[in-house]
Design a protein around this motif. Structure first.
Motif, mmCIF file in Angstrom:
data_model
loop_
_atom_site.group_PDB
_atom_site.id
_atom_site.type_symbol
_atom_site.label_atom_id
_atom_site.label_comp_id
_atom_site.label_asym_id
_atom_site.label_seq_id
_atom_site.Cartn_x
_atom_site.Cartn_y
_atom_site.Cartn_z
ATOM 1 N N LYS A 80 2.469 -6.012 7.659
ATOM 2 C CA LYS A 80 3.296 -7.016 8.341
ATOM 3 C C LYS A 80 4.017 -7.930 7.365
ATOM 4 N N GLY A 81 3.429 -8.177 6.206
ATOM 5 C CA GLY A 81 4.038 -9.083 5.249
ATOM 6 C C GLY A 81 4.726 -8.409 4.074
ATOM 7 N N TYR A 82 4.819 -7.085 4.075
ATOM 8 C CA TYR A 82 5.410 -6.380 2.929
ATOM 9 C C TYR A 82 6.827 -6.881 2.652
ATOM 10 N N ALA A 83 7.639 -6.990 3.692
ATOM 11 C CA ALA A 83 9.042 -7.374 3.512
ATOM 12 C C ALA A 83 9.217 -8.852 3.186
ATOM 13 N N SER A 84 8.154 -9.639 3.228
ATOM 14 C CA SER A 84 8.280 -11.046 2.841
ATOM 15 C C SER A 84 8.376 -11.184 1.329
ATOM 16 N N SER A 85 7.954 -10.169 0.613
ATOM 17 C CA SER A 85 7.918 -10.199 -0.844
ATOM 18 C C SER A 85 9.145 -9.517 -1.435
ATOM 19 N N THR A 86 9.982 -10.286 -2.123
ATOM 20 C CA THR A 86 11.139 -9.684 -2.786
ATOM 21 C C THR A 86 10.672 -8.763 -3.906
ATOM 22 N N LYS A 87 9.527 -9.064 -4.488
ATOM 23 C CA LYS A 87 8.973 -8.202 -5.536
ATOM 24 C C LYS A 87 8.646 -6.823 -4.952
ATOM 25 N N CYS A 88 8.014 -6.791 -3.788
ATOM 26 C CA CYS A 88 7.708 -5.510 -3.135
ATOM 27 C C CYS A 88 8.988 -4.770 -2.774
ATOM 28 N N LEU A 89 9.964 -5.494 -2.251
ATOM 29 C CA LEU A 89 11.219 -4.853 -1.859
ATOM 30 C C LEU A 89 11.960 -4.291 -3.069
ATOM 31 N N ASP A 90 11.956 -5.025 -4.175
ATOM 32 C CA ASP A 90 12.570 -4.495 -5.402
ATOM 33 C C ASP A 90 11.828 -3.253 -5.883
ATOM 34 N N GLN A 91 10.492 -3.278 -5.807
ATOM 35 C CA GLN A 91 9.707 -2.096 -6.180
ATOM 36 C C GLN A 91 10.103 -0.911 -5.309
ATOM 37 N N LEU A 92 10.239 -1.159 -4.022
ATOM 38 C CA LEU A 92 10.581 -0.080 -3.097
ATOM 39 C C LEU A 92 11.931 0.536 -3.440
ATOM 40 N N VAL A 93 12.909 -0.284 -3.798
ATOM 41 C CA VAL A 93 14.216 0.238 -4.201
ATOM 42 C C VAL A 93 14.055 1.127 -5.435
ATOM 43 N N HIS A 94 13.276 0.681 -6.419
ATOM 44 C CA HIS A 94 13.031 1.493 -7.623
ATOM 45 C C HIS A 94 12.309 2.796 -7.272
ATOM 46 N N ILE A 95 11.355 2.701 -6.357
ATOM 47 C CA ILE A 95 10.586 3.876 -5.940
ATOM 48 C C ILE A 95 11.500 4.906 -5.276
ATOM 49 N N MET A 96 12.334 4.453 -4.362
ATOM 50 C CA MET A 96 13.211 5.387 -3.659
ATOM 51 C C MET A 96 14.273 5.951 -4.613
ATOM 52 N N ASP A 97 14.705 5.153 -5.571
ATOM 53 C CA ASP A 97 15.642 5.635 -6.580
ATOM 54 C C ASP A 97 14.986 6.716 -7.447
ATOM 55 N N ALA A 98 13.731 6.467 -7.864
ATOM 56 C CA ALA A 98 12.993 7.460 -8.665
ATOM 57 C C ALA A 98 12.745 8.728 -7.860
ATOM 58 N N ARG A 99 12.551 8.593 -6.579
ATOM 59 C CA ARG A 99 12.375 9.767 -5.712
ATOM 60 C C ARG A 99 13.614 10.660 -5.796
ATOM 61 N N ASP A 100 14.787 10.034 -5.740
ATOM 62 C CA ASP A 100 16.034 10.795 -5.793
ATOM 63 C C ASP A 100 16.301 11.368 -7.184
ATOM 64 N N LYS A 101 15.992 10.589 -8.223
ATOM 65 C CA LYS A 101 16.362 10.990 -9.592
ATOM 66 C C LYS A 101 15.321 11.852 -10.297
ATOM 67 N N THR A 102 14.044 11.569 -10.074
ATOM 68 C CA THR A 102 13.006 12.276 -10.837
ATOM 69 C C THR A 102 12.079 13.119 -9.971
ATOM 70 N N GLY A 103 12.263 13.065 -8.667
ATOM 71 C CA GLY A 103 11.391 13.835 -7.785
ATOM 72 C C GLY A 103 10.060 13.167 -7.508
ATOM 73 N N LEU A 104 9.975 11.856 -7.743
ATOM 74 C CA LEU A 104 8.756 11.109 -7.439
ATOM 75 C C LEU A 104 8.350 11.375 -5.990
ATOM 76 N N LEU A 105 7.095 11.725 -5.793
ATOM 77 C CA LEU A 105 6.575 11.925 -4.443
ATOM 78 C C LEU A 105 6.211 10.562 -3.873
ATOM 79 N N VAL A 106 6.755 10.240 -2.724
ATOM 80 C CA VAL A 106 6.513 8.940 -2.093
ATOM 81 C C VAL A 106 5.687 9.159 -0.834
ATOM 82 N N LEU A 107 4.543 8.499 -0.786
ATOM 83 C CA LEU A 107 3.663 8.579 0.372
ATOM 84 C C LEU A 107 3.573 7.196 1.010
ATOM 85 N N PRO A 108 4.260 7.003 2.141
ATOM 86 C CA PRO A 108 4.149 5.713 2.819
ATOM 87 C C PRO A 108 2.869 5.641 3.646
ATOM 88 N N VAL A 109 2.245 4.473 3.605
ATOM 89 C CA VAL A 109 1.085 4.181 4.433
ATOM 90 C C VAL A 109 1.473 2.986 5.292
#
Length: 176
Positions: A80-109
């Motif tokens: 519920k509070g994940y999106a309150s954190s700009t740090k988490c949101l910035d991490q998520l952008v990096h994660i999704m970018d790495a998924r596209d560029k390096t094939g990082l496997l992303v498992l959402p919980v």
């Protein structure tokens, strides 16, 4: 699927010791319970797990970005509070970018949230956090848009839905 199933799944996906998991979660929201337990259990199971806790990577964006890019898997725990954190949101952008560029496997919980709530961004608490960010970052609307896009993209991925403390939630609803 529970916590142990998640750990077993990650162990199956990681065939070599040098593979890492980057764990992204809101420390303020679930850090002292689910997030810290997941981090500890993954490491105890022999899975080298990295996270930004202000100590491992000193909180520098380049170090976090590097940790994400060098990981094989990223587990993103939406709460519920994940999106309150700009740090988490910035991490998520990096994660999704790495998924596209390096094939990082992303498992959402999805911890006590439904994937559709993250995808549509209409649930009251999520919407409130994003509107607050829009006001705070009105000169950086591209950044806010990247957060919204990353949330939607991650919510579209296959993941795990964990509903914890359902008895506690039922009792709170009955009292209201």
């Amino acid at each position: 699927m529970g916590l142990f199933s998640l750990i077993n799944l990650l162990m199956l996906l990681l065939s070599r010791k040098d593979n890492d998991v980057f764990l992204s979660f809101s420390h303020h929201d679930i850090g002292k319970n689910f997030g810290d337990h997941l981090y500890k259990d993954l490491n105890s199971s022999g899975i080298r797990t990295l996270r930004d806790n202000g100590g491992i990577y000193a909180g520098q964006k380049s170090d976090i970005k590097k940790a994400i890019q060098e990981s094989r898997i990223s587990v993103v725990v939406f709460s519920k509070g994940y999106a309150s954190s700009t740090k988490c949101l910035d991490q998520l952008v990096h994660i999704m970018d790495a998924r596209d560029k390096t094939g990082l496997l992303v498992l959402p919980v999805f911890y006590n949230v439904d994937p559709s709530e993250v995808r549509k961004q209409k649930r009251v608490c999520l919407k409130k956090h994003l509107l607050k960010h829009e006001k705070s970052f009105h000169k950086e609307m591209a950044r806010v848009k990247s957060w919204r896009d990353a949330l939607k993209e991650a919510a579209d991925l296959a993941g795990m839905v964990l509903q914890q403390d359902s008895n506690k939630q039922k009792k709170e609803k009955e009292r209201a």
